[in-house]
Design an enzyme around this catalytic site. Structure first.
Site, PDB file in Angstrom:
ATOM      1  N   SER A   1     -44.634  44.178 -44.811  1.00 29.12           N
ATOM      2  CA  SER A   1     -43.606  45.223 -44.784  1.00 29.12           C
ATOM      3  C   SER A   1     -43.550  46.079 -46.038  1.00 29.12           C
ATOM      4  CB  SER A   1     -42.239  44.614 -44.497  1.00 29.12           C
ATOM      5  OG  SER A   1     -42.178  44.230 -43.142  1.00 29.12           O
TER       6      SER A   1
ATOM      7  N   THR B   1     -39.427  44.582 -49.854  1.00 35.73           N
ATOM      8  CA  THR B   1     -39.944  43.238 -49.624  1.00 35.73           C
ATOM      9  C   THR B   1     -40.990  43.279 -48.511  1.00 35.73           C
ATOM     10  OG1 THR B   1     -38.237  42.788 -47.984  1.00 35.73           O
ATOM     11  CG2 THR B   1     -37.776  42.131 -50.273  1.00 35.73           C
TER      12      THR B   1
ATOM     13  N   SER C   1     -36.058  46.253 -42.721  1.00 36.76           N
ATOM     14  CA  SER C   1     -37.474  45.953 -42.525  1.00 36.76           C
ATOM     15  C   SER C   1     -37.815  45.728 -41.048  1.00 36.76           C
ATOM     16  CB  SER C   1     -37.880  44.737 -43.364  1.00 36.76           C
ATOM     17  OG  SER C   1     -39.257  44.801 -43.643  1.00 36.76           O
TER      18      SER C   1
END
Length: 189
Positions: free
Chosen positions: A15, A159, A68
């Site tokens: 991601s 992240t 995400s």
């Protein structure tokens, strides 16, 4: 680098590729801005047991980046298309530039690999406006990447988790930059 060998070892970006994916979607007009919305269709993107609850709903670009949301970014990539995606990944010099493995999977389980050192180099070019993007795209992406802000600093980043629930070796990422006292400190771990 605390581990020079590991920092030079290419890994799937997972991601963290949502950073360049966001830039490409904005720059190509596939996404009109942070409020660009897509509806979740469970028939096209069936919920998996490991999905966070936040994924199972409609999203806008800013919420999809923050949470995400894989299905959202897979749809953006399909709309960008292979040819334009390859051209932008090449232009960015992003990792090994290999988008094989499917237009909506190459950063999750396909051929794309990037090292921590390369992540930092990409973020430096992004932050300083050296990717050949419009000022608008850079400004909007910087706003959406803010993780935490206080009077004396701003932390921005993304992240990533490789192969969450897919039976592959697990690798976690945190890439970004800290702005403090007029300086920018880039990191990838």
């Amino acid at each position: 680098a605390s581990d020079k060998d590991r920092s030079a070892t290419p890994q799937l970006p997972a991601s963290t590729f949502k950073v360049p994916n966001t830039l490409i979607a904005l720059e190509t007009g596939v996404a009109s801005g942070p409020d660009f919305g897509l509806s979740w269709d469970p028939a096209l993107a069936p919920r998996k047991p490991w999905w966070p609850d936040a994924w199972a709903r409609d999203h806008q670009l800013h919420s999809a980046l923050k949470n995400s949301v894989v299905w959202y970014y897979q749809e953006l990539s399909r709309r960008v298309g292979h040819e334009r995606m390859q051209a932008w990944v090449d232009r960015f010099g992003y990792g090994n530039r290999d988008i094989s493995g499917g237009i909506d999977r190459f950063w999750l389980e396909g051929g794309l690999r990037i090292s921590a050192e390369e992540q930092v180099a990409f973020l430096r070019r992004f932050h300083s406006g050296q990717l050949g993007l419009s000022d608008r795209t850079t400004r909007l992406a910087k706003q959406m990447l803010v993780l935490e802000e206080a009077p004396d600093y701003r932390l921005s980043g993304k992240t990533g988790w490789v192969a969450l629930g897919e039976g592959y070796p697990q690798t976690g990422w945190l890439v970004g930059y800290l702005e403090r006292e007029g300086k920018v400190h880039f990191f990838a771990t």
